[in-house]
Motif scaffolding. Structure first.
Motif, PDB file in Angstrom:
ATOM      1  N   GLY A 139     -11.053 -75.796 -12.451  1.00 32.56           N
ATOM      2  CA  GLY A 139     -12.537 -74.870 -12.109  1.00 32.56           C
ATOM      3  C   GLY A 139     -12.653 -75.259 -10.707  1.00 32.56           C
ATOM      4  O   GLY A 139     -12.112 -76.370  -9.789  1.00 32.56           O
ATOM      5  N   HIS A 140     -13.966 -75.517  -9.726  1.00 35.27           N
ATOM      6  CA  HIS A 140     -14.367 -75.945  -8.593  1.00 35.27           C
ATOM      7  C   HIS A 140     -15.250 -76.821  -8.447  1.00 35.27           C
ATOM      8  O   HIS A 140     -15.344 -77.723  -9.493  1.00 35.27           O
ATOM      9  CB  HIS A 140     -15.141 -74.289  -8.290  1.00 35.27           C
ATOM     10  CG  HIS A 140     -14.878 -72.959  -8.475  1.00 35.27           C
ATOM     11  ND1 HIS A 140     -14.427 -72.508  -7.337  1.00 35.27           N
ATOM     12  CD2 HIS A 140     -14.694 -72.626  -9.698  1.00 35.27           C
ATOM     13  CE1 HIS A 140     -14.351 -71.575  -7.623  1.00 35.27           C
ATOM     14  NE2 HIS A 140     -13.939 -71.332  -9.161  1.00 35.27           N
ATOM     15  N   ILE A 141     -14.786 -77.464  -7.417  1.00 31.11           N
ATOM     16  CA  ILE A 141     -15.747 -78.692  -6.999  1.00 31.11           C
ATOM     17  C   ILE A 141     -17.179 -78.353  -7.196  1.00 31.11           C
ATOM     18  O   ILE A 141     -17.487 -77.504  -6.728  1.00 31.11           O
ATOM     19  CB  ILE A 141     -15.702 -79.022  -5.857  1.00 31.11           C
ATOM     20  CG1 ILE A 141     -13.928 -79.248  -5.460  1.00 31.11           C
ATOM     21  CG2 ILE A 141     -16.266 -80.387  -5.728  1.00 31.11           C
ATOM     22  CD1 ILE A 141     -13.091 -80.139  -4.381  1.00 31.11           C
ATOM     23  N   PRO A 142     -18.127 -79.142  -8.171  1.00 32.64           N
ATOM     24  CA  PRO A 142     -19.567 -79.088  -7.726  1.00 32.64           C
ATOM     25  C   PRO A 142     -20.246 -79.654  -6.333  1.00 32.64           C
ATOM     26  O   PRO A 142     -19.768 -80.296  -5.950  1.00 32.64           O
ATOM     27  CB  PRO A 142     -19.428 -79.774  -8.776  1.00 32.64           C
ATOM     28  CG  PRO A 142     -19.303 -80.122 -10.090  1.00 32.64           C
ATOM     29  CD  PRO A 142     -18.124 -79.613  -9.010  1.00 32.64           C
ATOM     30  N   PRO A 143     -20.839 -78.151  -6.062  1.00 34.57           N
ATOM     31  CA  PRO A 143     -21.502 -78.713  -5.083  1.00 34.57           C
ATOM     32  C   PRO A 143     -22.450 -80.020  -4.055  1.00 34.57           C
ATOM     33  O   PRO A 143     -22.352 -81.112  -3.693  1.00 34.57           O
ATOM     34  CB  PRO A 143     -22.607 -77.326  -4.589  1.00 34.57           C
ATOM     35  CG  PRO A 143     -21.726 -76.491  -5.199  1.00 34.57           C
ATOM     36  CD  PRO A 143     -21.050 -77.212  -6.442  1.00 34.57           C
ATOM     37  N   VAL A 162      -9.742 -75.698  -8.156  1.00 36.63           N
ATOM     38  CA  VAL A 162      -9.553 -74.436  -7.491  1.00 36.63           C
ATOM     39  C   VAL A 162     -10.282 -74.076  -6.860  1.00 36.63           C
ATOM     40  O   VAL A 162     -11.882 -74.231  -6.989  1.00 36.63           O
ATOM     41  CB  VAL A 162      -9.167 -73.297  -8.463  1.00 36.63           C
ATOM     42  CG1 VAL A 162      -8.009 -73.051  -9.323  1.00 36.63           C
ATOM     43  CG2 VAL A 162     -10.863 -72.692  -9.338  1.00 36.63           C
ATOM     44  N   GLY A 163     -10.616 -72.552  -5.008  1.00 37.67           N
ATOM     45  CA  GLY A 163     -11.805 -72.577  -4.652  1.00 37.67           C
ATOM     46  C   GLY A 163     -11.424 -72.937  -3.283  1.00 37.67           C
ATOM     47  O   GLY A 163     -10.522 -73.899  -2.497  1.00 37.67           O
TER      48      GLY A 163
END
Length: 141
Positions: free
Chosen positions: A112-116, A132-133
């Motif tokens: 998944g994406h790295i959480p902000p 990803v991302g």
């Protein structure tokens, strides 16, 4: 109890240690689901998880997703779950633990994406996963 040859699951007697703030079980041969997810069996008094300030479970063979039960750890400052077989999406809710300063999730199978919200952490290790991302803008400032 790190760097031993401990195997299997943690005994339920760990729940009797009411004032436990620091638990280091890194680099053993513990396996199965991450024990926090089995809070009623490993930590039968679910409030005990709130006392942890430092939790090191790295270098074992824990599998499955990171249990959301960790979100109730009000004083958790340092969490190391690296070098396991954890899977599933990287949990955004970990970034909402206001006391958390250091997070190591490297060498797992997280995706998944790295959480902000991870941008506010002082130390963050996410290497060797399946992320990803784009890198969140807050990291770039």
């Amino acid at each position: 109890m790190s760097n031993n040859m401990l195997e299997g699951l943690l005994p339920s007697s760990f729940a009797d240690m009411k004032n436990l703030e620091w638990l280091d079980l890194s680099y053993n041969k513990l396996e199965g689901e991450l024990p926090i997810g089995l809070a009623r069996e490993i930590f039968p008094v679910s409030d005990n998880i709130n006392n942890f300030e430092n939790l090191y479970l790295d270098g074992n063979n824990f599998s499955g997703p990171i249990p959301q039960k960790l979100s109730t750890a009000l004083f958790l400052s340092s969490l190391d779950l690296s070098e396991n077989n954890l899977s599933g999406n990287i949990p955004a809710w970990l970034g909402n633990i206001s006391s958390l300063r250091s997070l190591a999730l490297s060498r797992n199978h997280l995706k998944g994406h790295i959480p902000p919200d991870y941008c506010r952490l002082e130390a963050l290790d996410l290497c060797e996963n399946n992320l990803v991302g784009v890198i969140p803008c807050a990291f770039q400032n």
